[in-house]
Design an enzyme around this catalytic site. Structure first.
Site, short mmCIF file in Angstrom:
data_model
loop_
_atom_site.label_atom_id
_atom_site.label_comp_id
_atom_site.label_asym_id
_atom_site.label_seq_id
_atom_site.Cartn_x
_atom_site.Cartn_y
_atom_site.Cartn_z
CE1 TYR A 12 -24.03 12.76 -7.99
CE2 TYR A 12 -25.37 13.61 -9.56
CZ TYR A 12 -24.20 12.98 -9.10
OH TYR A 12 -23.13 12.51 -10.12
CG HIS A 17 -20.61 16.97 -2.22
ND1 HIS A 17 -20.07 17.68 -1.74
CD2 HIS A 17 -20.03 16.74 -3.59
CE1 HIS A 17 -18.63 17.81 -2.11
NE2 HIS A 17 -18.57 17.23 -3.17
CE1 TYR A 64 -24.07 16.35 -12.00
CE2 TYR A 64 -23.66 17.53 -14.07
CZ TYR A 64 -24.05 16.20 -13.28
OH TYR A 64 -25.35 15.76 -13.90
CG ASN A 66 -15.55 18.87 -8.86
OD1 ASN A 66 -15.94 18.97 -7.89
ND2 ASN A 66 -14.87 17.76 -9.45
CG ASP A 101 -20.16 19.14 1.17
OD1 ASP A 101 -20.48 20.22 0.31
OD2 ASP A 101 -19.48 18.25 1.13
CG ASN A 122 -12.99 19.70 -5.36
OD1 ASN A 122 -11.88 20.05 -5.04
ND2 ASN A 122 -13.27 18.42 -5.30
#
Length: 199
Positions: A12, A17, A64, A66, A101, A122
């Site tokens: 990532y 993100h 993560y 979410n 973001d 999220n």
């Protein structure tokens, strides 16, 4: 407490993100702060130091995107707890800035807010859910609008060369915005930096 949102894992790095993480890394490097500490009960990497004369905690959730609130809430309870006028414990929500973001802003554009909805982000949504309020400051960094039906691939994808340069320049501006938030508060930071876009 400055929280940069992102996803853990090498795959990532450099994705849209993860611009929140990128800003934390840049602030940390500029202020000789190592963001590598673990705090019991909080799924995050933390660094403590002084930025623009203010004691500051830099946070990179390891949950993560979410589930970002699972990292923020325990830290807020441990680090930002104080008593209200009646002697009851409260979390000083006004001392939290979340960086993330935003697909609804043009690439590299900045937007600061003192509160508000998640706008479909999220990480912000989960933090608001866990904290039980939307009244925490946030700094959004534009990553551009995804093609129809490709939002997930877009935010988990990397910037093209031109956009990457634009974002790199904007992260420098964003570092200044964070310092103003720390020293002068969210209203001044909003007035100075909202709509800023490095050219």
């Amino acid at each position: 407490m400055i929280v940069g949102l992102g996803n853990p894992g090498k795959e990532y790095d450099g994705t849209r993100h993860n611009v929140g993480w990128e800003l934390i890394d840049r602030i940390a490097a500029a202020n000789q702060i190592k963001v590598d500490q673990k705090v019991r009960g909080a799924r995050a990497l933390v660094g403590r130091g002084v930025i623009a004369g203010e004691k500051t905690m830099l946070v990179k959730p390891q949950t993560y995107m979410n589930l970002s609130g699972e990292a923020v809430l325990p830290l807020a309870r441990q680090e930002l707890a104080e008593e209200d006028a009646e002697g009851k414990p409260r979390v000083a929500i006004e001392r939290i800035l979340v960086v993330c973001d935003d697909i609804h802003l043009p690439v590299g554009k900045l937007r600061l807010r003192s509160k508000g909805s998640s706008g479909g982000q999220n990480g912000l949504k989960n933090i608001a859910l866990r904290l039980g309020t939307q009244e925490f400051s946030r700094l959004r960094i534009g990553v551009g609008e995804p093609p129809p039906g490709q939002q997930v691939d877009w935010v988990l994808g990397k910037f093209g060369r031109a956009d990457r340069q634009q974002v790199d320049d904007t992260l420098i501006v964003a570092m200044g915005a964070v310092e103003v938030w720390l020293t002068q508060g969210i209203e001044t930071a909003m007035n100075r930096f909202n709509g800023e876009q490095a050219i």
